[in-house]
Enzyme design. Sequence first.
Site, PDB file in Angstrom:
ATOM      1  N   GLY A  22       0.831  -1.211   0.000  1.00 43.23           N
ATOM      2  CA  GLY A  22       0.000   0.000   0.000  1.00 43.23           C
ATOM      3  C   GLY A  22       0.858   1.252   0.000  1.00 43.23           C
ATOM      4  O   GLY A  22       0.509   2.258   0.613  1.00 43.23           O
ATOM      5  N   GLY A  23       1.974   1.171  -0.702  1.00 44.09           N
ATOM      6  CA  GLY A  23       2.971   2.255  -0.624  1.00 44.09           C
ATOM      7  C   GLY A  23       2.760   3.403  -1.583  1.00 44.09           C
ATOM      8  O   GLY A  23       3.588   4.298  -1.658  1.00 44.09           O
ATOM      9  N   ASP A  66      -2.959  -7.144  -5.616  1.00 40.89           N
ATOM     10  CA  ASP A  66      -3.827  -7.203  -4.446  1.00 40.89           C
ATOM     11  C   ASP A  66      -3.124  -8.140  -3.456  1.00 40.89           C
ATOM     12  O   ASP A  66      -2.980  -9.337  -3.741  1.00 40.89           O
ATOM     13  CB  ASP A  66      -5.192  -7.762  -4.868  1.00 40.89           C
ATOM     14  CG  ASP A  66      -6.155  -7.892  -3.698  1.00 40.89           C
ATOM     15  OD1 ASP A  66      -5.711  -7.804  -2.526  1.00 40.89           O
ATOM     16  OD2 ASP A  66      -7.353  -8.096  -3.955  1.00 40.89           O
ATOM     17  N   ASN A  92       1.883  -2.119   5.469  1.00 38.67           N
ATOM     18  CA  ASN A  92       1.122  -0.879   5.649  1.00 38.67           C
ATOM     19  C   ASN A  92      -0.298  -0.936   5.084  1.00 38.67           C
ATOM     20  O   ASN A  92      -1.203  -0.328   5.649  1.00 38.67           O
ATOM     21  CB  ASN A  92       1.905   0.269   4.983  1.00 38.67           C
ATOM     22  CG  ASN A  92       1.058   1.504   4.780  1.00 38.67           C
ATOM     23  OD1 ASN A  92       0.776   2.229   5.719  1.00 38.67           O
ATOM     24  ND2 ASN A  92       0.614   1.734   3.553  1.00 38.67           N
ATOM     25  N   SER A 143      -2.761   0.616  14.764  1.00 32.38           N
ATOM     26  CA  SER A 143      -3.514   1.878  14.909  1.00 32.38           C
ATOM     27  C   SER A 143      -3.792   2.099  16.390  1.00 32.38           C
ATOM     28  O   SER A 143      -3.873   1.133  17.159  1.00 32.38           O
ATOM     29  CB  SER A 143      -4.842   1.783  14.168  1.00 32.38           C
ATOM     30  OG  SER A 143      -5.701   2.848  14.542  1.00 32.38           O
ATOM     31  N   TYR A 156     -12.586  -2.777  12.782  1.00 36.43           N
ATOM     32  CA  TYR A 156     -11.256  -2.185  12.542  1.00 36.43           C
ATOM     33  C   TYR A 156     -10.380  -2.314  13.789  1.00 36.43           C
ATOM     34  O   TYR A 156      -9.219  -2.740  13.708  1.00 36.43           O
ATOM     35  CB  TYR A 156     -11.426  -0.711  12.155  1.00 36.43           C
ATOM     36  CG  TYR A 156     -10.104  -0.012  11.858  1.00 36.43           C
ATOM     37  CD1 TYR A 156      -9.306  -0.400  10.778  1.00 36.43           C
ATOM     38  CD2 TYR A 156      -9.657   1.043  12.653  1.00 36.43           C
ATOM     39  CE1 TYR A 156      -8.099   0.230  10.506  1.00 36.43           C
ATOM     40  CE2 TYR A 156      -8.455   1.689  12.385  1.00 36.43           C
ATOM     41  CZ  TYR A 156      -7.680   1.273  11.308  1.00 36.43           C
ATOM     42  OH  TYR A 156      -6.493   1.909  11.038  1.00 36.43           O
ATOM     43  N   LYS A 160      -6.797  -4.299  14.072  1.00 33.69           N
ATOM     44  CA  LYS A 160      -5.528  -3.641  14.406  1.00 33.69           C
ATOM     45  C   LYS A 160      -4.957  -4.142  15.740  1.00 33.69           C
ATOM     46  O   LYS A 160      -3.739  -4.087  15.957  1.00 33.69           O
ATOM     47  CB  LYS A 160      -5.718  -2.119  14.404  1.00 33.69           C
ATOM     48  CG  LYS A 160      -5.947  -1.545  13.000  1.00 33.69           C
ATOM     49  CD  LYS A 160      -4.766  -1.823  12.081  1.00 33.69           C
ATOM     50  CE  LYS A 160      -4.903  -1.178  10.728  1.00 33.69           C
ATOM     51  NZ  LYS A 160      -3.730  -1.406   9.856  1.00 33.69           N
ATOM     52  N   ILE A 189      -4.097  10.444  11.017  1.00 31.14           N
ATOM     53  CA  ILE A 189      -3.148  10.969  10.041  1.00 31.14           C
ATOM     54  C   ILE A 189      -3.910  11.387   8.786  1.00 31.14           C
ATOM     55  O   ILE A 189      -4.711  10.615   8.244  1.00 31.14           O
ATOM     56  CB  ILE A 189      -2.095   9.889   9.667  1.00 31.14           C
ATOM     57  CG1 ILE A 189      -1.368   9.366  10.911  1.00 31.14           C
ATOM     58  CG2 ILE A 189      -1.113  10.434   8.637  1.00 31.14           C
ATOM     59  CD1 ILE A 189      -0.518  10.369  11.651  1.00 31.14           C
TER      60      ILE A 189
HETATM   61  N1  LIG Z   1      -4.770   7.592   8.200  1.00 30.80           N
HETATM   62  C1  LIG Z   1      -4.950   7.338   9.485  1.00 30.80           C
HETATM   63  O1  LIG Z   1      -5.483   8.161  10.250  1.00 30.80           O
HETATM   64  C2  LIG Z   1      -4.476   6.024  10.075  1.00 30.80           C
HETATM   65  C3  LIG Z   1      -4.444   5.898  11.473  1.00 30.80           C
HETATM   66  C4  LIG Z   1      -4.014   4.704  12.032  1.00 30.80           C
HETATM   67  C5  LIG Z   1      -3.629   3.643  11.210  1.00 30.80           C
HETATM   68  N2  LIG Z   1      -3.681   3.787   9.864  1.00 30.80           N
HETATM   69  C6  LIG Z   1      -3.265   2.648   9.034  1.00 30.80           C
HETATM   70  O2  LIG Z   1      -2.214   3.052   8.188  1.00 30.80           O
HETATM   71  C7  LIG Z   1      -2.265   2.317   6.960  1.00 30.80           C
HETATM   72  C8  LIG Z   1      -2.274   3.275   5.774  1.00 30.80           C
HETATM   73  O3  LIG Z   1      -3.361   4.187   5.928  1.00 30.80           O
HETATM   74  P1  LIG Z   1      -3.558   5.429   4.913  1.00 30.80           P
HETATM   75  O4  LIG Z   1      -4.444   6.374   5.606  1.00 30.80           O
HETATM   76  O5  LIG Z   1      -2.269   5.865   4.379  1.00 30.80           O
HETATM   77  O6  LIG Z   1      -4.415   4.689   3.760  1.00 30.80           O
HETATM   78  P2  LIG Z   1      -4.735   5.127   2.254  1.00 30.80           P
HETATM   79  O7  LIG Z   1      -6.094   4.577   1.977  1.00 30.80           O
HETATM   80  O8  LIG Z   1      -4.493   6.582   2.037  1.00 30.80           O
HETATM   81  O9  LIG Z   1      -3.658   4.294   1.420  1.00 30.80           O
HETATM   82  C9  LIG Z   1      -3.679   2.888   1.497  1.00 30.80           C
HETATM   83  C10 LIG Z   1      -2.984   2.294   0.274  1.00 30.80           C
HETATM   84  O10 LIG Z   1      -3.145   0.872   0.345  1.00 30.80           O
HETATM   85  C11 LIG Z   1      -3.540   0.386  -0.924  1.00 30.80           C
HETATM   86  N3  LIG Z   1      -4.286  -0.866  -0.773  1.00 30.80           N
HETATM   87  C12 LIG Z   1      -5.542  -1.023  -0.260  1.00 30.80           C
HETATM   88  N4  LIG Z   1      -5.915  -2.308  -0.341  1.00 30.80           N
HETATM   89  C13 LIG Z   1      -4.869  -2.987  -0.909  1.00 30.80           C
HETATM   90  C14 LIG Z   1      -4.666  -4.350  -1.264  1.00 30.80           C
HETATM   91  N5  LIG Z   1      -5.620  -5.284  -1.074  1.00 30.80           N
HETATM   92  N6  LIG Z   1      -3.487  -4.700  -1.829  1.00 30.80           N
HETATM   93  C15 LIG Z   1      -2.523  -3.770  -2.049  1.00 30.80           C
HETATM   94  N7  LIG Z   1      -2.679  -2.454  -1.747  1.00 30.80           N
HETATM   95  C16 LIG Z   1      -3.837  -2.080  -1.178  1.00 30.80           C
HETATM   96  C17 LIG Z   1      -4.383   1.513  -1.511  1.00 30.80           C
HETATM   97  O11 LIG Z   1      -4.497   1.439  -2.926  1.00 30.80           O
HETATM   98  C18 LIG Z   1      -3.612   2.746  -1.053  1.00 30.80           C
HETATM   99  O12 LIG Z   1      -2.586   3.120  -1.968  1.00 30.80           O
HETATM  100  C19 LIG Z   1      -3.506   1.421   7.057  1.00 30.80           C
HETATM  101  O13 LIG Z   1      -3.126   0.143   7.512  1.00 30.80           O
HETATM  102  C20 LIG Z   1      -4.354   2.121   8.113  1.00 30.80           C
HETATM  103  O14 LIG Z   1      -5.228   1.247   8.780  1.00 30.80           O
HETATM  104  C21 LIG Z   1      -4.101   4.944   9.266  1.00 30.80           C
END
Ligand SMILES: NC(=O)c1ccc[n+]([C@@H]2O[C@H](COP(=O)([O-])OP(=O)(O)OC[C@H]3O[C@@H](n4cnc5c(N)ncnc54)[C@H](O)[C@@H]3O)[C@@H](O)[C@H]2O)c1
Length: 254
Positions: A22-23, A66, A92, A143, A156, A160, A189
């Site tokens: 998910g980078g 995926d 991630n 999280s 969720y 986590k 975030i």
């Molecule tokens: N943003 C927040 O507030 C927050 C807080 C705590 C934890 N997190 C965790 O951090 C991580 C990233 O969050 P974010 O906000 O950057 O998310 P985001 O949705 O902005 O980005 C996630 C990325 O993962 C990719 N993705 C989704 N499903 C996928 C799959 N099956 N295979 C491959 N790639 C896949 C998406 O295409 C996207 O590029 C997640 O695990 C989320 O639970 C986020």
Amino acid sequence: MAILPTITEMVDLNGKRALVTGGGKGIGAAISARLVEAGAEVTIADIDPNIHEAAEELSVSFANCDITVPEQLQAAVRQAANDSTLDILINNAGIYPPTGPILEVSDEFVTRMLDLNVRAQYSASREAVNYMSNGGSIVNISSIAALRGGASITAYSTSKAAVIGLTKAFANELGPQKIRVNAIAPGIIDTEGLDEQKEALKEDGIDVYAAIAANPLKLAGGPDYIARAALFLASDLAEFITGHLLVVDSGSTA
Ligand SMILES: NC(=O)c1ccc[n+]([C@@H]2O[C@H](COP(=O)([O-])OP(=O)(O)OC[C@H]3O[C@@H](n4cnc5c(N)ncnc54)[C@H](O)[C@@H]3O)[C@@H](O)[C@H]2O)c1
């Protein structure tokens, strides 16, 4: 007294290969950028085909996949390892649609959440370990929802929290192979993913802006706060640390 290496010497990731799931966006993109900055050869595994542009900008290789599909995940890990060795895995990729009230949650919803947020992290770690013959570092993104739960995000939170157990169990088993396994619990975030969920979360009684305003440092979370923590855990700076959950949340859970 021994002369300690400088910080730049200690976070030198030249010659290291990393995979960030998910980078392409948000937290994952920020982590990828920091790993590249430190000299690592980075591969992004992302389901979104449009990420190839972001990958070019970040100077990383892109595996469009995926990660819940075993063959696609295996191919991405192989690509990241260049058929040789892998040093760093950042687990991630995750989803966080609001769960809704417990009595209305379907098994399909819970299964989908657990499949990506937990099972795929487990599988990605297993596949990566196959290539970590020189030791390595795995960083799992959990999280703060794992620590304090929350109404309407029960699935969720569950997923986590499982990531923390997974992290500690893997750290114990893989320690003798010099593979460190740690987790980060980000606070709120600001990412595209969060932006898409803000309205739905608000309808379920979770006001993201109010939560940011309530944290002790009064900081709105940017992805790079998490990237800095991930870089620390991935690098030799954290040589003595495994099985740890690093909370990075501007004090929200303090
Ligand atoms: N943003 C927040 O507030 C927050 C807080 C705590 C934890 N997190 C965790 O951090 C991580 C990233 O969050 P974010 O906000 O950057 O998310 P985001 O949705 O902005 O980005 C996630 C990325 O993962 C990719 N993705 C989704 N499903 C996928 C799959 N099956 N295979 C491959 N790639 C896949 C998406 O295409 C996207 O590029 C997640 O695990 C989320 O639970 C986020």
